[in-house]
Motif scaffolding. Structure first.
Motif, PDB file in Angstrom:
ATOM      1  N   TYR A  56       0.789  -1.232   0.000  1.00 54.72           N
ATOM      2  CA  TYR A  56       0.000   0.000   0.000  1.00 54.72           C
ATOM      3  C   TYR A  56       0.825   1.288   0.000  1.00 54.72           C
ATOM      4  O   TYR A  56       0.266   2.358  -0.223  1.00 54.72           O
ATOM      5  CB  TYR A  56      -0.994  -0.004   1.159  1.00 54.72           C
ATOM      6  CG  TYR A  56      -2.000  -1.114   1.008  1.00 54.72           C
ATOM      7  CD1 TYR A  56      -2.865  -1.131  -0.084  1.00 54.72           C
ATOM      8  CD2 TYR A  56      -2.066  -2.156   1.914  1.00 54.72           C
ATOM      9  CE1 TYR A  56      -3.782  -2.154  -0.251  1.00 54.72           C
ATOM     10  CE2 TYR A  56      -2.983  -3.187   1.759  1.00 54.72           C
ATOM     11  CZ  TYR A  56      -3.836  -3.183   0.680  1.00 54.72           C
ATOM     12  OH  TYR A  56      -4.740  -4.201   0.503  1.00 54.72           O
ATOM     13  N   GLU A  60       2.042   1.339  -4.452  1.00 58.79           N
ATOM     14  CA  GLU A  60       1.201   2.448  -4.907  1.00 58.79           C
ATOM     15  C   GLU A  60       2.049   3.596  -5.450  1.00 58.79           C
ATOM     16  O   GLU A  60       1.765   4.136  -6.519  1.00 58.79           O
ATOM     17  CB  GLU A  60       0.290   2.940  -3.775  1.00 58.79           C
ATOM     18  CG  GLU A  60      -0.816   1.970  -3.420  1.00 58.79           C
ATOM     19  CD  GLU A  60      -1.747   1.648  -4.575  1.00 58.79           C
ATOM     20  OE1 GLU A  60      -2.285   2.599  -5.197  1.00 58.79           O
ATOM     21  OE2 GLU A  60      -1.955   0.452  -4.867  1.00 58.79           O
ATOM     22  N   ARG A  65       0.852   6.989  -7.522  1.00 59.47           N
ATOM     23  CA  ARG A  65      -0.345   7.184  -6.704  1.00 59.47           C
ATOM     24  C   ARG A  65       0.099   7.507  -5.281  1.00 59.47           C
ATOM     25  O   ARG A  65       1.188   7.132  -4.867  1.00 59.47           O
ATOM     26  CB  ARG A  65      -1.186   5.899  -6.672  1.00 59.47           C
ATOM     27  CG  ARG A  65      -1.696   5.468  -8.018  1.00 59.47           C
ATOM     28  CD  ARG A  65      -2.472   4.183  -7.859  1.00 59.47           C
ATOM     29  NE  ARG A  65      -2.865   3.654  -9.141  1.00 59.47           N
ATOM     30  CZ  ARG A  65      -3.208   2.395  -9.341  1.00 59.47           C
ATOM     31  NH1 ARG A  65      -3.201   1.529  -8.357  1.00 59.47           N
ATOM     32  NH2 ARG A  65      -3.559   1.996 -10.544  1.00 59.47           N
ATOM     33  N   SER A  67       0.348   7.080  -1.240  1.00 55.81           N
ATOM     34  CA  SER A  67       0.372   5.937  -0.334  1.00 55.81           C
ATOM     35  C   SER A  67      -1.024   5.685   0.225  1.00 55.81           C
ATOM     36  O   SER A  67      -1.752   6.620   0.554  1.00 55.81           O
ATOM     37  CB  SER A  67       1.334   6.221   0.827  1.00 55.81           C
ATOM     38  OG  SER A  67       1.221   5.219   1.817  1.00 55.81           O
ATOM     39  N   GLN A  68      -1.370   4.414   0.339  1.00 51.71           N
ATOM     40  CA  GLN A  68      -2.643   3.995   0.938  1.00 51.71           C
ATOM     41  C   GLN A  68      -2.402   3.240   2.243  1.00 51.71           C
ATOM     42  O   GLN A  68      -3.314   2.591   2.762  1.00 51.71           O
ATOM     43  CB  GLN A  68      -3.414   3.109  -0.050  1.00 51.71           C
ATOM     44  CG  GLN A  68      -3.784   3.808  -1.343  1.00 51.71           C
ATOM     45  CD  GLN A  68      -4.693   5.005  -1.118  1.00 51.71           C
ATOM     46  OE1 GLN A  68      -5.703   4.912  -0.431  1.00 51.71           O
ATOM     47  NE2 GLN A  68      -4.320   6.148  -1.674  1.00 51.71           N
ATOM     48  N   ASN A  70      -2.261   2.147   5.884  1.00 55.00           N
ATOM     49  CA  ASN A  70      -3.154   2.537   6.974  1.00 55.00           C
ATOM     50  C   ASN A  70      -2.908   1.696   8.222  1.00 55.00           C
ATOM     51  O   ASN A  70      -3.847   1.337   8.924  1.00 55.00           O
ATOM     52  CB  ASN A  70      -4.605   2.432   6.512  1.00 55.00           C
ATOM     53  CG  ASN A  70      -5.550   3.214   7.391  1.00 55.00           C
ATOM     54  OD1 ASN A  70      -5.158   4.183   8.025  1.00 55.00           O
ATOM     55  ND2 ASN A  70      -6.787   2.790   7.443  1.00 55.00           N
TER      56      ASN A  70
END
Length: 165
Positions: A56, A60, A65, A67-68, A70
């Motif tokens: 993520y 990404e 994109r 960062s996702q 979490n």
């Protein structure tokens, strides 16, 4: 290490990942959520962190994109076998993303979560260092628990000393 084409990097990175995975066989299932100190990563957190940050954040950002990532708490996977399966699944997804990178992509810049633009091949190199850092933590955690772990490259320090005389 300069990464100029993705195939040899993926082969190398797979070996790095396999050395980490080898440690999983030594983790006592009842210690998967153990930590040396309250508020610090547990063994399970460390493995989930490696899985999630690779997929993520690194996978990404190399696609340009944000960062996702979490976190890495038990909501992602609970129990040793499930955590290992999750780590494997996230790595497979990440490797699919990385395999799409071309030599031209490797010299482009992506943006880190810290807002720094970095050449993609350097970002992939940082990912390797990140994996190795957390593998070292796993070795330390298992050592604190008095779990005998495998030597990383075949011989223990004591065996190297003994064979050097």
């Amino acid at each position: 290490m300069i990464i100029t084409e993705i195939e040899s990097f993926l082969e190398y990175y797979s070996k790095i990942k396999n050395r980490t995975k080898r440690l999983f066989d030594y983790i006592p299932p009842d210690k998967i959520e153990w930590s040396y100190q309250k508020g610090k990563f547990t063994i399970g957190d460390t493995i989930r962190h490696l899985a999630n940050i690779e997929r993520y954040m690194y996978a990404e950002t190399v696609q340009f994109r944000p960062s996702q990532y979490n976190g890495c708490d038990v909501q992602y996977a609970r129990g040793l076998e499930t955590i290992i399966a999750y780590y494997t699944k996230m790595n497979k997804e990440s490797m699919g993303v990385f395999a799409q990178l071309t030599s031209e992509d490797l010299i482009k810049k992506c943006r880190t979560p810290g807002g720094i633009d970095i050449t993609i091949w350097k970002w992939l190199r940082a990912m390797v260092e990140h994996e190795v850092h957390h593998r070292g933590q796993l070795y330390l955690y298992l050592g604190i628990l008095k779990v005998k772990t495998p030597p990383i490259f075949g011989l223990t320090s004591e065996e190297v000393i003994s064979s050097s005389r």
